[in-house]
Design an enzyme around this catalytic site. Structure first.
Site: not given
Ligand SMILES: [Fe+2]
Length: 308
Positions: A153, A200, A215, A247, A256
């Site tokens: 994603h 997602h 990202h 998350h 990240y």
């Molecule tokens: Fe993400």
């Protein structure tokens, strides 16, 4: 067949500053497989387990960021149908001929209200994952590099995310999975949308400048693989933004980090299954820190400000 329409993210074309350094990073650190180079100098990659020819395309530029993000649709009839629906929604579309990207069929290109370029396509050559379609072996992670399962994603930043939501929901058949509200309790700061049963397939954050990339994300198999990825990043002195952590939103575990050009990437694992009959989850402004980073329970400075 239950899944029709838009199937999944297909390819992301990312701008990099130094191609040689980037190819080394995406192959040796990320563990992607280079699958080709075209006459314009773009370099194509897939993960080891992906079957289609490419999911990441690097283009040399003097500024980092994302050129385009593409979704694969069920078939050519679906592509025609969605092109018509986009135009009926007032979206100008453009046809990119088959072969403009290696091993990829005709694409329908359009701009989101946030200025990002999105493409739909129905055909990309199946080059397989090396295990064949008869009596295959399982994938054993014994390779150098992070070796994600798939390009999963992206999260984009731009102004009119309300227009994006309407387009993805009404025209492309996506459903809203989670959202974060601003202080007024009304306006969306961010939304997470899916075209499948994933938590997602694309997400977006309201931002002062259009067309920005937060990202591109790659899926891993387990929390252990997320920790292994962090070890590989440190061994290779990769710039880590945050993590390993979790998350609250989507509930995935995450890191990240940045590629050599400063594009933020993510590797993650987990998240729940979403079906179109499920109510979207809403996060309030007061709890956004816990939503984004469940353990720290606060945003880091980079999350809202560093984009390419
Ligand atoms: Fe993400």
């Amino acid at each position: 067949m239950a899944m029709t329409g838009v199937l999944r993210p297909g390819h992301a074309q990312i701008r990099v500053l130094d191609m040689e350094e980037s190819v080394k990073f995406y192959t040796e650190v990320m563990g992607l497989v280079e699958t080709g180079r075209d006459s314009s100098g773009r370099v194509y990659f897939k993960t080891r387990q992906e079957r289609d020819h490419n999911s990441v395309v690097l283009r040399k530029s003097d500024r980092a960021g994302i050129d385009l993000f593409a979704f694969k649709v069920l078939d050519k009839a679906t592509l025609e149908d969605l092109d018509q629906k986009l135009q009926a929604h007032g979206v100008k579309t453009e046809r990119i001929p088959a072969g403009e990207m290696l091993e990829t069929g005709e694409r329908v290109r359009f701009q989101l209200p946030t200025g990002h370029t999105i493409e739909l396509y129905a055909e990309k050559k199946d080059v397989g994952n090396g295990h064949g379609y008869v009596d295959p072996e399982v994938e054993v992670i014994e390779y150098k590099g992070i070796s994600p399962i798939r390009m999963d994603h992206c999260l984009i930043y731009g102004g009119n995310i309300d227009g994006n939501l309407e387009l993805f929901e009404k025209v492309l058949g996506f459903t809203l999975v989670e959202r974060v509200k601003l202080e007024d309790g009304q306006t969306d700061l961010a939304t997470w949308l899916t075209c499948s049963t994933k938590a997602h397939d694309i997400a977006m954050v309201r931002h002062g400048e259009d067309g920005k990339l937060h990202h591109v994300s790659f899926q891993l198999e387990s929390w252990e693989q997320v920790l292994r990825a962090a070890d590989i990043m440190s061994r290779n002195r990769v710039s880590i933004d945050i993590g390993p952590t979790r998350h609250g939103i989507t509930q995935g575990t995450t890191i990240y980090f940045f590629d050599p050009s400063g594009n933020r990437l993510e590797v993650f694992c987990g998240g729940y299954d979403h079906y179109p009959d499920m109510h979207p989850i809403t996060w309030s402004w007061e709890e956004v820190g816990r939503g984004i980073f469940y353990h720290d329970r606060k945003l880091n400075d980079a999350f809202l400000s560093v984009v390419t």
